[in-house]
Design a protein around this motif. Structure first.
Motif, PDB file in Angstrom:
ATOM      1  N   ARG A  12       0.974  -1.191   0.147  1.00  0.00           N
ATOM      2  CA  ARG A  12       0.012   0.029  -0.027  1.00  0.00           C
ATOM      3  C   ARG A  12       0.898   1.167   0.057  1.00  0.00           C
ATOM      4  N   LEU A  13       0.211   2.363  -0.087  1.00  0.00           N
ATOM      5  CA  LEU A  13       0.787   3.626  -0.148  1.00  0.00           C
ATOM      6  C   LEU A  13       1.728   3.769   1.230  1.00  0.00           C
ATOM      7  N   GLN A  14       0.812   3.465   2.373  1.00  0.00           N
ATOM      8  CA  GLN A  14       1.648   3.675   3.808  1.00  0.00           C
ATOM      9  C   GLN A  14       2.568   2.757   3.720  1.00  0.00           C
ATOM     10  N   ASP A  15       2.708   1.775   3.185  1.00  0.00           N
ATOM     11  CA  ASP A  15       3.944   0.796   3.156  1.00  0.00           C
ATOM     12  C   ASP A  15       4.961   1.405   2.402  1.00  0.00           C
ATOM     13  N   MET A  16       4.729   2.225   1.503  1.00  0.00           N
ATOM     14  CA  MET A  16       6.054   2.612   0.437  1.00  0.00           C
ATOM     15  C   MET A  16       6.341   3.757   1.389  1.00  0.00           C
ATOM     16  N   VAL A  17       5.870   4.616   2.041  1.00  0.00           N
ATOM     17  CA  VAL A  17       5.991   5.700   2.883  1.00  0.00           C
ATOM     18  C   VAL A  17       6.913   5.365   3.959  1.00  0.00           C
ATOM     19  N   VAL A  18       6.276   4.164   4.609  1.00  0.00           N
ATOM     20  CA  VAL A  18       7.556   3.595   5.524  1.00  0.00           C
ATOM     21  C   VAL A  18       8.676   3.225   5.076  1.00  0.00           C
ATOM     22  N   ASP A  19       8.753   2.466   3.774  1.00  0.00           N
ATOM     23  CA  ASP A  19       9.911   2.170   3.457  1.00  0.00           C
ATOM     24  C   ASP A  19      10.854   3.189   2.959  1.00  0.00           C
ATOM     25  N   ALA A  20      10.439   4.269   2.363  1.00  0.00           N
ATOM     26  CA  ALA A  20      10.958   5.344   2.230  1.00  0.00           C
ATOM     27  C   ALA A  20      11.584   6.131   3.446  1.00  0.00           C
ATOM     28  N   LEU A  21      11.031   6.098   4.417  1.00  0.00           N
ATOM     29  CA  LEU A  21      11.344   6.685   5.725  1.00  0.00           C
ATOM     30  C   LEU A  21      12.720   5.908   6.165  1.00  0.00           C
ATOM     31  N   ILE A  22      12.545   4.733   6.330  1.00  0.00           N
ATOM     32  CA  ILE A  22      13.641   3.694   6.951  1.00  0.00           C
ATOM     33  C   ILE A  22      14.883   3.910   5.728  1.00  0.00           C
ATOM     34  N   ASP A  23      14.616   3.743   4.619  1.00  0.00           N
ATOM     35  CA  ASP A  23      15.617   3.776   3.379  1.00  0.00           C
ATOM     36  C   ASP A  23      16.347   5.085   3.610  1.00  0.00           C
ATOM     37  N   ARG A  24      15.708   6.109   3.840  1.00  0.00           N
ATOM     38  CA  ARG A  24      16.202   7.325   4.002  1.00  0.00           C
ATOM     39  C   ARG A  24      16.948   7.751   5.391  1.00  0.00           C
ATOM     40  N   TYR A  25      16.602   7.504   6.314  1.00  0.00           N
ATOM     41  CA  TYR A  25      16.834   7.938   7.618  1.00  0.00           C
ATOM     42  C   TYR A  25      17.152   6.955   8.880  1.00  0.00           C
ATOM     43  N   PHE A  26      17.299   5.703   8.543  1.00  0.00           N
ATOM     44  CA  PHE A  26      17.688   4.863   9.207  1.00  0.00           C
ATOM     45  C   PHE A  26      19.222   5.083   9.527  1.00  0.00           C
ATOM     46  N   GLY A  27      19.597   4.915  10.725  1.00  0.00           N
ATOM     47  CA  GLY A  27      21.073   5.175  11.108  1.00  0.00           C
ATOM     48  C   GLY A  27      21.422   6.717  11.361  1.00  0.00           C
ATOM     49  N   GLU A  28      20.251   7.747  10.941  1.00  0.00           N
ATOM     50  CA  GLU A  28      20.569   8.978  11.131  1.00  0.00           C
ATOM     51  C   GLU A  28      19.752   9.649  11.989  1.00  0.00           C
ATOM     52  N   ARG A  29      18.475   8.939  12.160  1.00  0.00           N
ATOM     53  CA  ARG A  29      17.301   9.494  13.013  1.00  0.00           C
ATOM     54  C   ARG A  29      16.762   8.353  13.669  1.00  0.00           C
ATOM     55  N   PRO A  30      16.292   8.141  14.882  1.00  0.00           N
ATOM     56  CA  PRO A  30      15.393   7.301  15.587  1.00  0.00           C
ATOM     57  C   PRO A  30      14.305   6.991  14.619  1.00  0.00           C
ATOM     58  N   ILE A  31      13.857   5.910  14.586  1.00  0.00           N
ATOM     59  CA  ILE A  31      12.479   5.466  13.763  1.00  0.00           C
ATOM     60  C   ILE A  31      11.715   4.735  14.666  1.00  0.00           C
ATOM     61  N   TYR A  32      10.367   4.877  14.807  1.00  0.00           N
ATOM     62  CA  TYR A  32       9.584   4.082  15.712  1.00  0.00           C
ATOM     63  C   TYR A  32       8.206   3.874  15.041  1.00  0.00           C
ATOM     64  N   PHE A  33       7.606   2.754  15.685  1.00  0.00           N
ATOM     65  CA  PHE A  33       6.169   2.450  15.358  1.00  0.00           C
ATOM     66  C   PHE A  33       5.510   2.444  16.849  1.00  0.00           C
ATOM     67  N   SER A  34       4.167   3.161  16.708  1.00  0.00           N
ATOM     68  CA  SER A  34       3.511   2.968  17.811  1.00  0.00           C
ATOM     69  C   SER A  34       3.077   1.583  18.188  1.00  0.00           C
ATOM     70  N   VAL A  35       2.860   1.412  19.472  1.00  0.00           N
ATOM     71  CA  VAL A  35       2.265   0.057  19.841  1.00  0.00           C
ATOM     72  C   VAL A  35       0.934  -0.020  19.254  1.00  0.00           C
TER      73      VAL A  35
END
Length: 266
Positions: A12-35
Motif C-alpha cells: 500500500r501507499l502507507q507501506d511505501m512511505v514507511v519504506d522510504a523513511l527507513i531507507d532514507r533515515y535509518f542510522g541517522e534518526r531514530p525511527i519508531y512504530f507506535s504500539v
C-alpha cells in the motif's frame, strides 16, 4: 502504485512511505512504530519487520535485525513510572467512540509485552505491579485482568482470583473463573474446583475451556462417573455437539485408564 503481493496481501501507499523513511533515515534518526500499530502495518519492503523491533515503553524502535521483538526493560519501566500519562482514558464520563476505544485498548499491549518479559525472567512482583498500573490506566483493556489472573493462578492465589472474577467488567470472565477452578484443583480442593467449573458451563452454556479443564481434573482423579456427569451437563446446553456425544458413548462403554496412560507415555 499499490500492488498485490505474491502472498495475497497488498503493498500500500502507507507501506511505501514507511519504506522510504527507513531507507532514507535509518542510522541517522531514530525511527519508531507506535504500539497501536497492528502487525500488518509493521512491515518493510513487503515483509514483517518484527525481527528488527525493540519495545521501549509505548514504542517499537527500529534497529538492526536481531531475530525477533525484544523488550528494553529499564527504558520501559522508566517510561511507565515517570512519563506515561493516561489522562482521561479511564474517566467513564469522557465519551469515546468505537474507534477511539479500540485504539486506546491497544495501549494495554505495551504493558502486556513488558510484564510478560518480566514474568518469564521470574520477576512476578514487578510484572503484577505493571499489569495493575496498566489496568488502572486503561480499564477497558480486557487482556490485562486476564493476564493478572494467570499470574494469580501461577502462584495459587485463590482468594485474589475469586475477587478478580467478581469485579472485572472487561475481558473473558469465564476464563478467569476457569483459572480459579484450576488453582483450586492445584491446591487439592477438587470439590470447589468442580463447582467453579460447572458454574462456568451453566452460566455461559458453551464455554469449552471450562469443560476441558473439568475433564482434565476428573481424568487425573480417575473419576469416570464425574466425567460422565460433566459431559451430560455440557450436552444439556449443546445437544448437537457430536464430539462430546461420542466421548460420552465411549465412557458409557467403559474406559481403561492403564491403557490410556501407556498410550500417553508412548
Amino acid at each position: 502504485r499499490p500492488r498485490r503481493l505474491d502472498g495475497g496481501g497488498y503493498y500500500r501507499l502507507q507501506d511505501m512511505v514507511v519504506d522510504a523513511l527507513i531507507d532514507r533515515y535509518f542510522g541517522e534518526r531514530p525511527i519508531y512504530f507506535s504500539v497501536t500499530v497492528g502487525a500488518g502495518a509493521r512491515t518493510y519492503r513487503g515483509q514483517p519487520i518484527d525481527s528488527r523491533l525493540t519495545v521501549s515503553g509505548m514504542l517499537f524502535r527500529v534497529e538492526e535485525p536481531h531475530g525477533g521483538v525484544i523488550v528494553d526493560i529499564p527504558e520501559s519501566l522508566d517510561f511507565f513510572a515517570n512519563k506515561f500519562r493516561a489522562r482521561s482514558i479511564a474517566d467513564p464520563d469522557v465519551y469515546m467512540d468505537e474507534a477511539t476505544e479500540r485504539m486506546t485498548r491497544n495501549y494495554g499491549n505495551a504493558f502486556l509485552m513488558i510484564a510478560d518479559t518480566l514474568r518469564k525472567a521470574g520477576d512476578l512482583k514487578t510484572a503484577e505491579k505493571l499489569i495493575r498500573a496498566g489496568w488502572q490506566a486503561v480499564p477497558h483493556a480486557g487482556d490485562l485482568p486476564e493476564y493478572l489472573a494467570s499470574i494469580y493462578e501461577q502462584q495459587g492465589r485463590v482468594d485474589d482470583l475469586r475477587r478478580l472474577a467478581d469485579t472485572v467488567h472487561y475481558g473473558d470472565t469465564n476464563w478467569i473463573k476457569t483459572l480459579l477452578g484450576r488453582a483450586q484443583a492445584n491446591q487439592g480442593d477438587t470439590a470447589a474446583a468442580r463447582a467453579t467449573l460447572e458454574s462456568v458451563i451453566r452460566s455461559s452454556g458453551n464455554y469449552r475451556r471450562a469443560l476441558d479443564e473439568l475433564m482434565r481434573l476428573q481424568f487425573s482423579a480417575r473419576d469416570i462417573e464425574g466425567m460422565r456427569r460433566s459431559l451430560q451437563l455440557w450436552l444439556e446446553f449443546n445437544p448437537d455437539d457430536q464430539q462430546v456425544k461420542s466421548a460420552l458413548r465411549e465412557l458409557r462403554a467403559g474406559i481403561n485408564f492403564d491403557s490410556l496412560n501407556r498410550g500417553s507415555a508412548q
